[in-house]
Design a protein around this motif. Structure first.
Motif, PDB file in Angstrom:
ATOM      1  N   LEU A 311       5.909  50.410  33.699  1.00 56.34           N
ATOM      2  CA  LEU A 311       6.373  49.814  32.453  1.00 56.34           C
ATOM      3  C   LEU A 311       5.557  48.571  32.153  1.00 56.34           C
ATOM      4  O   LEU A 311       5.191  47.814  33.051  1.00 56.34           O
ATOM      5  CB  LEU A 311       7.856  49.441  32.527  1.00 56.34           C
ATOM      6  N   ASP A 312       5.277  48.348  30.881  1.00 52.91           N
ATOM      7  CA  ASP A 312       4.588  47.132  30.439  1.00 52.91           C
ATOM      8  C   ASP A 312       4.905  46.940  28.967  1.00 52.91           C
ATOM      9  O   ASP A 312       5.510  47.791  28.320  1.00 52.91           O
ATOM     10  CB  ASP A 312       3.082  47.242  30.667  1.00 52.91           C
ATOM     11  N   ILE A 313       4.459  45.797  28.442  1.00 56.28           N
ATOM     12  CA  ILE A 313       4.751  45.511  27.039  1.00 56.28           C
ATOM     13  C   ILE A 313       3.856  46.312  26.108  1.00 56.28           C
ATOM     14  O   ILE A 313       4.146  46.460  24.918  1.00 56.28           O
ATOM     15  CB  ILE A 313       4.601  44.008  26.749  1.00 56.28           C
ATOM     16  N   SER A 314       2.742  46.818  26.612  1.00 59.09           N
ATOM     17  CA  SER A 314       1.839  47.614  25.796  1.00 59.09           C
ATOM     18  C   SER A 314       1.100  48.581  26.705  1.00 59.09           C
ATOM     19  O   SER A 314       1.027  48.386  27.925  1.00 59.09           O
ATOM     20  CB  SER A 314       0.834  46.729  25.039  1.00 59.09           C
ATOM     21  N   GLU A 315       0.554  49.613  26.116  1.00 59.01           N
ATOM     22  CA  GLU A 315      -0.210  50.590  26.888  1.00 59.01           C
ATOM     23  C   GLU A 315      -1.583  50.012  27.195  1.00 59.01           C
ATOM     24  O   GLU A 315      -2.362  49.717  26.288  1.00 59.01           O
ATOM     25  CB  GLU A 315      -0.338  51.895  26.096  1.00 59.01           C
ATOM     26  N   ASN A 316      -1.909  49.833  28.464  1.00 55.79           N
ATOM     27  CA  ASN A 316      -3.177  49.250  28.860  1.00 55.79           C
ATOM     28  C   ASN A 316      -3.714  49.967  30.088  1.00 55.79           C
ATOM     29  O   ASN A 316      -3.001  50.720  30.763  1.00 55.79           O
ATOM     30  CB  ASN A 316      -3.033  47.748  29.139  1.00 55.79           C
ATOM     31  N   LYS A 317      -4.990  49.710  30.344  1.00 56.43           N
ATOM     32  CA  LYS A 317      -5.654  50.422  31.431  1.00 56.43           C
ATOM     33  C   LYS A 317      -5.147  49.995  32.798  1.00 56.43           C
ATOM     34  O   LYS A 317      -5.205  50.773  33.752  1.00 56.43           O
ATOM     35  CB  LYS A 317      -7.162  50.218  31.342  1.00 56.43           C
ATOM     36  N   GLU A 318      -4.635  48.755  32.939  1.00 54.93           N
ATOM     37  CA  GLU A 318      -4.130  48.318  34.232  1.00 54.93           C
ATOM     38  C   GLU A 318      -2.912  49.134  34.661  1.00 54.93           C
ATOM     39  O   GLU A 318      -2.809  49.584  35.801  1.00 54.93           O
ATOM     40  CB  GLU A 318      -3.774  46.823  34.194  1.00 54.93           C
ATOM     41  N   MET A 319      -1.979  49.355  33.726  1.00 54.27           N
ATOM     42  CA  MET A 319      -0.781  50.095  34.099  1.00 54.27           C
ATOM     43  C   MET A 319      -1.097  51.575  34.324  1.00 54.27           C
ATOM     44  O   MET A 319      -0.466  52.228  35.159  1.00 54.27           O
ATOM     45  CB  MET A 319       0.300  49.932  33.030  1.00 54.27           C
ATOM     46  N   VAL A 320      -2.080  52.118  33.597  1.00 58.20           N
ATOM     47  CA  VAL A 320      -2.493  53.492  33.866  1.00 58.20           C
ATOM     48  C   VAL A 320      -3.063  53.603  35.274  1.00 58.20           C
ATOM     49  O   VAL A 320      -2.757  54.538  36.024  1.00 58.20           O
ATOM     50  CB  VAL A 320      -3.527  53.953  32.816  1.00 58.20           C
TER      51      VAL A 320
END
Length: 661
Positions: A311-320
């Motif tokens: 989960l994160d505030i936006s879709e980003n490469k770190e969370m992927v």
């Protein structure tokens, strides 16, 4: 008898001469038999019988008026008399039968029902005939029972005349057509109507027709009715109408989706990933206003189980990257992965170096991504395509229900701006509560019994199907060295040309091994949330170099930090000197002894000059008759002037009097 095969009408005398079975053998007997069996019925005049033209008059009959035994005998004689008739055109017969059944199949159900009714009536008549009842009596009885006219039944027999019994149903289908006069539309008016109606704005046909009527009054055109033109417009086909009025995407949805069988895989052989933004307001630390979190997850294609999520505030490469690491660390390395070509999934950190990253350029100095280094084959799909990524179907089933959880009442935003609830924005869910609800929802999604997929069979859950296959499938686990690939990110950085150190996000990093890589581009893998720690350094080809610690930026007046730095530098210099001693095993004195001249060696004769220039001293009063020799005083003056010029250019220098020393 040679002309029997070409003859279709027979006189009573000809029938009597042929002596056919079930018929009298005299002309008078034939006439009496015809009158007794209703051969001369007015209803079938011109079809089964007609008045004979020519001398003598009388009647003529077709073979279909005769009893069945007589018809069979007549056909056999006709085939024997005509060799061509013995070899019918099979291809033509086949084409006629195909056309007959094609016409029947294209008819509406109402006409097919009429054909079935007619076939049942003829079948009843044939049953009576086979039981010895005369044909005309059988027709009269069945017509009275079924409420149809005898003429209708005779007409049905005319329609099936010469056909095989198996083709009677198709032949009995009504083939009448009411031809209506077609009102022609002027070509220019039709073109105007099509251009007006076939637009992406989607105007109604009635509005287009009214505008065309106004133009028709000016041009003097005569237009067909609205229904006629609408029918002709619909005849263009739903595909063309959809493309012109709704666009290419709507046309693409009309094409049936491909049904893919995922049971060909085993557990963890193939996965797919996608993101979903929740329709819930959440209190996120560090943000004043509520945010709508994004969920990134990886799903097993074989079973449908959600393997990992972040989960994160936006879709980003770190969370992927972190979600991918969670999956690999917990279950293993998949062989295939389906991703869309969004910037977060197709980032160089994750898929750098993969062919067909068609949205971005593939550079030679681009670091190789995590998936290629782990041997995962990446497949690109179309965004927002549920057929390409089954996880989108899982998000609709999972996240759609979670957004309306009782604990989220008042924080639900609606799935679009139009569907906002009345209590919109009245509450924001705490982050810890939100994470607990999502975690519990994903667990329930994986453990729900009775999944209708092909693998689960309506009995098992996603987790049960995955566990059963996972126990027997060949799984590749990640090594501790491979764990650094997904836990840290990659970035191409050039090392300092002098020391080999490099900077990352304002922090300096260095290790002894970097001295040999001065000025080269390196791949640095680091944790974005812990940049004060160590980072791992690789070459561009993925070769591991070292672990480089962070050189903390100490204060200028920090004496302890300076002393620590000096001690570290002295230790490094001492280590290099020790290495020098290890390499240089020969002292300078020994080296000098090796290269010292041999005292016993014979002296070489001095080299004699072959060309000698004579010396001519200059006279006191002579001009330039000889080469002037500059005195030593002039050389000293030249050196003084040169040093004064250099001091003028460099103010920090000063001349030193040799006498002072």
């Amino acid at each position: 008898m040679a002309g029997i095969a070409q003859q279709h009408w027979f006189s009573p005398a000809e029938l009597a001469a042929m002596a056919l079975p079930a018929l009298p053998a005299t002309t008078q007997g034939i006439l009496k038999f015809a009158k007794g069996n209703a051969w001369l019925s007015p209803d079938v005049e011109g079809v089964s019988w007609r008045n004979r033209e020519g001398r003598g008059g009388g009647y003529e009959f077709t073979m279909y008026s005769l009893p069945l035994p007589a018809q069979a005998a007549l056909v056999m004689r006709m085939q024997a008399a005509d060799p061509v008739a013995q070899k019918p055109d099979e291809d033509r017969t086949r084409r006629e039968r195909e056309d007959l059944w094609w016409r029947f199949d294209a008819m509406p159900e109402k006409r097919k029902a009429e054909a079935r009714r007619a076939y049942q009536i003829l079948d009843a008549v044939e049953v009576l005939i086979q039981n010895g009842v005369r044909k005309n009596y059988a027709i009269i009885q069945i017509a009275a029972l079924r409420g149809v006219g005898t003429t209708t039944i005779y007409n049905w027999y005319r329609d099936v005349r010469g056909l095989n019994r198996c083709d009677w149903l198709a032949a009995l289908a009504p083939h009448y057509a009411t031809a209506k006069p077609r009102t022609e539309c002027p070509r220019e008016a039709w073109d105007i109507l099509k251009a007006d109606y076939l637009r992406l704005s989607g105007p109604t046909f009635n509005d287009c027709y009214r505008r065309l009527q106004d133009k028709a009054k000016e041009k003097g055109w005569k237009l067909p009715s609205t229904k006629t033109l609408k029918r002709r417009m619909d005849a263009l086909g739903p595909e063309l109408l959809t493309l012109c009025r709704k666009g290419e995407e709507a046309l693409r949805r009309m094409y049936p989706a491909q049904e893919r069988d995922r049971s060909m895989f085993h557990a963890l052989e193939a996965v797919n990933a996608d993101g979903h933004r929740f329709d819930v307001f959440v209190q996120w630390p560090g943000y004043e206003k509520p945010v709508r979190p994004v969920l990134i997850g990886f799903q097993d294609l074989y079973s449908g189980m959600i393997l990992s999520w972040r989960l994160d505030i936006s879709e980003n490469k770190e969370m992927v990257r972190l979600a991918f690491g969670d999956m690999v660390g917990c279950y293993g390395i998949p062989a295939h992965c389906w991703l869309d070509n969004g910037r977060n999934f197709a980032s160089k950190w994750l898929t750098g170096g993969v062919e067909n990253r068609y949205r971005f350029k593939l550079r030679d100095d681009e670091p190789q991504g995590i998936m290629p280094q782990l041997g995962v084959q990446v497949h690109w799909t179309n965004p927002y395509s549920g057929q390409s990524k089954p996880i989108e179907r899982a998000w609709r089933d999972l996240a759609g229900g979670l957004s309306k959880h009782p604990l989220f009442e008042g924080a639900y935003t609606g799935n679009n701006p139009v569907n906002k609830p009345e209590n919109y924005g009245s509450k924001a869910v705490p982050l810890d509560v939100f994470i607990k609800v999502v975690s519990e929802g994903i667990r329930e999604h994986n453990e729900r019994i009775g999944r209708a997929s092909r693998v689960c069979g309506g009995k098992r859950s996603f987790q049960q199907a995955f566990a059963e296959s996972y126990a027997t499938a060949p799984i590749t686990k990640a090594t501790p060295e491979q764990r650094r690939l997904w836990l840290l990110a990659a970035e191409a950085i050039r090392a300092d040309k002098t020391t080999g150190e490099f900077k990352l996000e304002g922090n300096r990093f260095w290790a002894e091994e970097l001295t040999a890589l001065r000025g080269q581009q390196l791949v640095v893998r680091f944790d974005p949330q812990a940049l004060q720690g160590s980072v791992f350094v690789y070459r561009l080809d993925g070769t591991f170099v070292c672990e480089a610690p962070c050189l903390a930026a100490a204060g200028f007046a920090d004496k302890s930090a300076a002393q620590s730095h000096n001690r570290a530098r002295k230790a490094w210099i001492k280590a290099q000197k020790d290495m020098e001693k290890a390499q240089n095993r020969m002292s300078i004195a020994e080296l000098q002894d090796i290269y010292a001249p041999d005292p016993d060696a014979a002296e070489e004769e001095p080299m004699e000059a072959r060309v000698v220039r004579p010396f001519r001293p200059a006279a006191a009063t002579s001009g330039n008759a000889a080469i002037a020799i500059q005195p030593d005083e002039e050389e000293d003056d030249y050196l003084v002037r040169a040093m004064e010029m250099e001091r003028s250019e460099r103010p920090g220098l000063r001349l030193v009097d040799p006498d002072e020393y």
